[in-house]
Design a protein around this motif. Sequence first.
Motif, mmCIF file in Angstrom:
data_model
loop_
_atom_site.group_PDB
_atom_site.id
_atom_site.type_symbol
_atom_site.label_atom_id
_atom_site.label_comp_id
_atom_site.label_asym_id
_atom_site.label_seq_id
_atom_site.Cartn_x
_atom_site.Cartn_y
_atom_site.Cartn_z
ATOM 1 N N SER A 74 0.727 -1.162 -0.086
ATOM 2 C CA SER A 74 0.059 0.097 0.004
ATOM 3 C C SER A 74 0.608 1.324 -0.093
ATOM 4 C CB SER A 74 -0.935 0.141 1.199
ATOM 5 O OG SER A 74 -0.249 -0.012 2.432
ATOM 6 N N PRO A 117 4.309 2.700 -1.821
ATOM 7 C CA PRO A 117 4.961 2.412 -2.805
ATOM 8 C C PRO A 117 6.267 2.712 -2.502
ATOM 9 C CG PRO A 117 2.941 3.433 -3.995
ATOM 10 C CD PRO A 117 2.780 3.372 -2.369
ATOM 11 N N ALA A 118 6.674 3.838 -1.880
ATOM 12 C CA ALA A 118 7.737 4.392 -1.517
ATOM 13 C C ALA A 118 8.620 3.294 -0.716
ATOM 14 C CB ALA A 118 7.876 5.555 -0.811
ATOM 15 N N TYR A 119 7.771 2.690 0.292
ATOM 16 C CA TYR A 119 8.189 1.570 1.242
ATOM 17 C C TYR A 119 8.729 0.454 0.530
ATOM 18 C CZ TYR A 119 7.807 -1.095 5.503
ATOM 19 O OH TYR A 119 7.832 -2.120 6.463
ATOM 20 N N LEU A 120 7.979 0.121 -0.578
ATOM 21 C CA LEU A 120 8.235 -1.046 -1.129
ATOM 22 C C LEU A 120 9.448 -0.662 -1.970
ATOM 23 C CD1 LEU A 120 7.640 -3.968 -2.413
ATOM 24 C CD2 LEU A 120 6.031 -3.114 -4.074
ATOM 25 N N ARG A 121 9.661 0.387 -2.757
ATOM 26 C CA ARG A 121 10.898 0.607 -3.506
ATOM 27 C C ARG A 121 12.230 0.675 -2.588
ATOM 28 N NH1 ARG A 121 7.276 4.589 -5.809
ATOM 29 N NH2 ARG A 121 8.002 5.913 -4.581
ATOM 30 N N PRO A 173 9.420 0.215 -11.729
ATOM 31 C CA PRO A 173 8.192 1.040 -11.802
ATOM 32 C C PRO A 173 6.848 0.298 -11.755
ATOM 33 C CG PRO A 173 9.697 2.457 -12.451
ATOM 34 C CD PRO A 173 10.186 0.995 -12.544
ATOM 35 N N GLU A 194 6.327 -2.961 -11.841
ATOM 36 C CA GLU A 194 6.485 -4.023 -10.862
ATOM 37 C C GLU A 194 5.867 -3.597 -9.567
ATOM 38 O OE1 GLU A 194 9.389 -7.412 -12.498
ATOM 39 O OE2 GLU A 194 10.117 -5.689 -11.238
ATOM 40 N N VAL A 195 6.309 -2.542 -9.170
ATOM 41 C CA VAL A 195 5.992 -1.689 -7.849
ATOM 42 C C VAL A 195 4.222 -1.468 -8.062
ATOM 43 C CG1 VAL A 195 6.025 0.394 -6.386
ATOM 44 C CG2 VAL A 195 8.141 -0.794 -7.418
ATOM 45 N N ALA A 196 3.956 -0.949 -9.043
ATOM 46 C CA ALA A 196 2.631 -0.476 -9.253
ATOM 47 C C ALA A 196 1.627 -1.796 -9.281
ATOM 48 C CB ALA A 196 2.233 0.314 -10.673
ATOM 49 N N GLN A 202 0.606 -2.839 -5.871
ATOM 50 C CA GLN A 202 -0.225 -2.146 -4.960
ATOM 51 C C GLN A 202 -1.627 -2.392 -5.257
ATOM 52 O OE1 GLN A 202 1.428 0.161 -2.881
ATOM 53 N NE2 GLN A 202 3.165 -1.192 -3.644
#
Length: 724
Positions: free
Chosen positions: A412, A414-418, A426, A428-430, A433
Motif C-alpha cells: 500500500s 510504494p515508497a516503502y516497497l521501493r 516501477p 512491478e511496484v505498481a 499495490q
Amino acid sequence: MTAETPRPTAETSALPPGKAAPELVAADLRHFARIGAALSDAVADVEARLVDERRRPAGRGERALERDLEIQRLAARLRVLRRFGLDACLGRIVAADGEVSYIGRFGLTDADGSRLLVDWRAPAAEPFFAATHAHPAGLTSRRRYRWTAGRLADYWDEVFAADGVDHTAALDDQSAFIASLGAARSDRMRDVLATIQADQDAVIRASSRGALVVDGGPGTGKTVVALHRAAYLLATDPRLRAGTGSVLFVGPHQPYLAYIDDVLPSLGEDGALTCTLRDLVPVVTAGEETDPVAARVKADVRLAGAVGPAVALYEEPPTAALRVPTPWGEVEVTADDWADAFGSADPALTHNEARDEVWEELLAALVDRSAGDEIAPADLRRALARSTTLQGAFSRAWPLLSPEVVVADLFSVPAYLRRCAPWLSPAEVAALQRDDPRAWTDDDLPLLDAARRRVGDPAQNRVRRRREAALERRREQMDRVVDELIAADDSELGEVRMLRGLDAQQSLVDDAELPGIDVDELAGPFAHIIVDEAQELTDAQWQMLLRRCPSRSFTIVGDRAQARHGFIPTWEERLSAAGLRDISVASLTVNYRTPEEIMTAAEPVIRAAVPDANVPVSIRRSGIPVRHGARGELDGILDAWTAAHADGVAAVIGAGPLPLPARERVRVLTPVLSKGLEFDLVVLVAPESCGAGGGADAVDDEVARAVDRYVAMTRATRELVILS
C-alpha cells in the motif's frame, strides 16, 4: 475397510471356488485361524498394558515424557489391531527353498513366537512387491488376497518357477488384478496395498536422503506411492521415528486431503501431518491472483528478501534522550542506552521475541546505572517497567508487529516497497499495490510466511508476556505464604525453611493454571516432506517448504505435463533453481486407473500443448467409448448413470460455476479441484472454456486450457462424457 466394517474370521471367510487346489485352500484357512487367534490375544495384551500404563504415576520431566510416549505407542498399536481382522493379511509368497511367508499390514506372532505375518515394510516382505517374471527375487510363487466387506472376495496367483504351469499373472481383462482396477470408487481413496507393483515399490523403499522426484502421468499411482512411502519411512528410517510431526505431507487442496484421509491410518501410521500450502499460513481467506505481472513478481524468491529491510525499519533506536519519572527522581535514557539495548538483540530471534529481550536489556542497564544503597534494584526495575513514559517510547521505537501489517504496508506504500525491494521496476511496484492491501491471494502466502518467520506471532507474544506476569504474581504470592509459614514455624528442625529452595518454590506454582501457549505444528522443522502435485509450485512456494525442512529430504510427486503454467525445464533444473540438491528422478509409465479408450482421446489434447508429455500407457480397456453431447443432456446422463449403478462416484467438471441440484454420489468440481481424485464417471462440461485466464499470456492460457482438459478427462476410471 473402516473400523465399523465387520472383521473377517476364518469361519466367515469364503474362498472363491476353483481358484486353487483344495490343499492350498485348506492351508490358507488353517493359517487364517492362527492369525485370528493371535489377533485376539494381541488386542487383549495391548489393552491390559495400556490400562496399566495409564494407572502408573505420571511423574515429572523425562519420566512423564517416556510414559506419554509409551501410552501413545500402545494406543496407536491398539487402533491398528482393532481396525483389521484377517484382512490384515495381504498375501503370501513361497521362496525357492519352499519357505512360505504371509505378508501383512503389520507384523504378528503367536504365543509360541512363530511369525504369522511379516510387516509389509520389513526387508523380508520386499519380494512380495518387487518380484516380476523377469526378476523373481527368489520366489517360486506369489498369492494376493482381495477382501471385501469382511470376506475374502478374490485372490490370484503368480507362478515364477521355470516349470510352473499356472501363469495367471498375465495382465489381461480376465485377471483378478485388472478386474480390481476397475472396481467402483468412493469418496475415499481405495486401499491398494495388496496390489502395489514392482516399479511403485522401488520408489516406496528408496532412501530418504536428498530429493526424490516421482514423475508420472495420470493413473500411475503417484499419490499411492507417496502415501505408502510416508508409512514406510516412518516405520523404517531412524531419523523419522522420533515422534509425531516428523513427516509432512503437502497436498494440492482440501478435497484431495479428505480423499486420502484414511490411507495412512490404514497402513498403520498416524505420525505424519497433512496440509495444503494454504494451511501453512494462517489467513482467513485467499483468492486467486489475477494480475500476471503481480503473479510473476510474487513467484520470485527475491521478494521475500524485502521482509528483512521492512522489519528493520521498525527496529531503529531513538536518537534523543528521554527522562523517565520514578518515585526517586528522573532516570535518563540516553541515545547510547537505546543503541546498546537495540544492538543486543539476538538475530536468531523473531522481531517480537527480540523485543522482549531488548526491553529487559534496557531495564537492566538503567537499573545498573541508577540503583544504589537508597534504591533497591528490584523496586527501581519494577517502577521503570511500569512507566507509561518509557513503555510508550519503547513501543514507538520497537513496536509489536504482525506479519500482515508488514506485508500490507509493502502493498500500500510504494515508497516503502521501493526502499525494501530496490530491484523492482516501477511497473512491478505498481502491480503489487492494491486498494485493499489485506485482500490476500494464494501468491501472497510465501511473502506472508517469510514475514511470519521474521516477525513472529504477536498473539503468542502477548500470551507469553501474560504468562510471565502471571507467573511472577504467583511467585510473589508464594513468597508471602512461605514467609508466613516460616514465621509461624516453631519446630526444632525448621523443616518449613526448606520451602525457600528454588525447586520447592517452583513446585508450588501450578503451570496448568497459567495462560497456555499454542504450538504451531506446521511450523516445523520436519525430517521429511512429501509434496504432491509439485509441478505447480513456484520458487517462492518452494521456499515455504525448504524453511521447514533443514535436511532437504523430500519426496516430490508430480507430472510436468499437468503444470497449468507450463514446465519447460527438467525436474533437476527446476528444483535446483528452487534450492534443492541431490536430486534423483524415478518415472512411472503404467496407467493403472484410466482405460485405454479415454487415454486415446486425452493424449492428443496434452500433446498439442506439451509435446514431450510423459503420457502413461493404460493396461486395461473398459469397453466403453468416450461419448460426446450437448450441455442440455447433463441431467439425463446423470439420471441414467445413477439408476444403472448402485455404487460408485461421478463428477461433473467444468471451468466455471455449474448450478446443479445436489445429487448423491455426484461431485461438482473445477479441473483444479479435481486433481488427484478419481471417479467412475466424469462428465466434462464446456471443455473449450477450461484454462481461460490461467496464464500470463495467450501461450500460457493455451497450456492451462490443455492441462485442465487433460486433467479432467483422466479422472475417469470407467466412463467419460464430453458436453460442449
